[in-house]
Design an enzyme around this catalytic site. Structure first.
Site, PDB file in Angstrom:
ATOM      1  N   ASN A  46      17.604   8.770  -8.935  1.00 28.49           N
ATOM      2  CA  ASN A  46      19.063   8.978  -8.916  1.00 28.49           C
ATOM      3  C   ASN A  46      19.698   8.548 -10.241  1.00 28.49           C
ATOM      4  O   ASN A  46      19.289   7.558 -10.852  1.00 28.49           O
ATOM      5  CB  ASN A  46      19.719   8.290  -7.715  1.00 28.49           C
ATOM      6  CG  ASN A  46      19.354   6.841  -7.548  1.00 28.49           C
ATOM      7  OD1 ASN A  46      18.299   6.399  -7.980  1.00 28.49           O
ATOM      8  ND2 ASN A  46      20.230   6.079  -6.920  1.00 28.49           N
ATOM      9  N   GLU A  48      23.441   7.791 -11.757  1.00 28.35           N
ATOM     10  CA  GLU A  48      24.844   7.580 -11.397  1.00 28.35           C
ATOM     11  C   GLU A  48      25.751   7.708 -12.622  1.00 28.35           C
ATOM     12  O   GLU A  48      25.279   7.839 -13.757  1.00 28.35           O
ATOM     13  CB  GLU A  48      24.986   6.205 -10.731  1.00 28.35           C
ATOM     14  CG  GLU A  48      24.174   6.150  -9.437  1.00 28.35           C
ATOM     15  CD  GLU A  48      24.357   4.859  -8.663  1.00 28.35           C
ATOM     16  OE1 GLU A  48      24.869   3.872  -9.208  1.00 28.35           O
ATOM     17  OE2 GLU A  48      23.966   4.860  -7.470  1.00 28.35           O
ATOM     18  N   GLU A  59      16.404  13.386  -5.292  1.00 31.01           N
ATOM     19  CA  GLU A  59      15.739  14.612  -4.799  1.00 31.01           C
ATOM     20  C   GLU A  59      16.073  15.799  -5.689  1.00 31.01           C
ATOM     21  O   GLU A  59      15.210  16.605  -6.048  1.00 31.01           O
ATOM     22  CB  GLU A  59      16.209  14.941  -3.371  1.00 31.01           C
ATOM     23  CG  GLU A  59      15.759  13.979  -2.309  1.00 31.01           C
ATOM     24  CD  GLU A  59      16.675  12.771  -2.135  1.00 31.01           C
ATOM     25  OE1 GLU A  59      17.415  12.414  -3.085  1.00 31.01           O
ATOM     26  OE2 GLU A  59      16.642  12.175  -1.055  1.00 31.01           O
TER      27      GLU A  59
HETATM   28  N1  THU Z   1      20.804   8.778  -3.113  1.00 36.99           N
HETATM   29  C1  THU Z   1      19.742   9.549  -3.475  1.00 36.99           C
HETATM   30  O1  THU Z   1      19.276   9.489  -4.613  1.00 36.99           O
HETATM   31  N2  THU Z   1      19.223  10.377  -2.533  1.00 36.99           N
HETATM   32  C2  THU Z   1      19.685  10.505  -1.258  1.00 36.99           C
HETATM   33  O2  THU Z   1      19.232  11.379  -0.522  1.00 36.99           O
HETATM   34  C3  THU Z   1      20.689   9.572  -0.764  1.00 36.99           C
HETATM   35  C4  THU Z   1      21.403   8.793  -1.808  1.00 36.99           C
HETATM   36  C5  THU Z   1      21.402   7.886  -4.127  1.00 36.99           C
HETATM   37  C6  THU Z   1      22.785   8.287  -4.568  1.00 36.99           C
HETATM   38  C7  THU Z   1      23.347   6.986  -5.051  1.00 36.99           C
HETATM   39  O3  THU Z   1      22.962   6.802  -6.406  1.00 36.99           O
HETATM   40  C8  THU Z   1      22.644   5.934  -4.209  1.00 36.99           C
HETATM   41  O4  THU Z   1      21.522   6.578  -3.620  1.00 36.99           O
HETATM   42  C9  THU Z   1      23.507   5.329  -3.110  1.00 36.99           C
HETATM   43  O5  THU Z   1      24.097   6.311  -2.347  1.00 36.99           O
END
Ligand code: THU
Length: 132
Positions: A46, A48, A59
């Site tokens: 992820n 941000e 994903e």
């Molecule tokens: N997040 C993901 O990377 N995949 C998901 O399916 C759910 C959430 C991340 C987004 C954000 O950076 C952190 O998890 C908290 O929501």
């Protein structure tokens, strides 16, 4: 067919990928590993942003990584999170489904590794078939 060993290996790759997460706001690192038909593995984590809504889930990063490396035949996707038992969010389920209803989604539940076809996690979904 994926063996239990294959699933564990992919999950371990997802764990490694989580180290590359950029998640200073949520402090919730997620790592993903995508396995393709030609046995290649593509990673994602992820990413941000100070403008929170721009965050990209692990994903989608991993799938885009596979696609731009010319590997569209996705067989499985494993999701790891350091802090909890993460399964793909709704948006990511839709994104995974785009590349095949039989893609195995591997994640932890009750401390056990489980896997389900994306079709099971996204019933009555909207797909490219509906556009025909
Ligand atoms: N997040 C993901 O990377 N995949 C998901 O399916 C759910 C959430 C991340 C987004 C954000 O950076 C952190 O998890 C908290 O929501």
């Amino acid at each position: 067919m994926l063996t239990e060993k294959d699933k564990k290996k992919l999950y371990q790759c997802a764990k490694k990928a989580s180290k590359f997460s950029y998640s200073p706001y949520s402090r919730f690192p997620v790592g993903v590993a995508v396995l393709t038909k030609n046995k290649k593995i593509y990673l994602g984590a992820n990413v941000e942003n100070a403008s929170y809504g721009l965050t990209i889930c692990a994903e989608r990063v991993a799938i885009c990584n596979a696609i731009i490396n010319n590997s569209k035949d996705i067989i499985a996707i494993a999701i790891f999170s350091e802090k909890g038992e993460s399964s793909p969010c709704g948006a990511c389920r839709q994104f995974i489904l785009e590349f095949g209803k039989d893609i195995e989604v591997i994640f932890k539940r009750n401390n056990k590794l489980i896997s389900k076809p994306i079709d099971n996690l996204m019933p009555n979904s909207f797909t490219k078939e509906d556009l025909k």
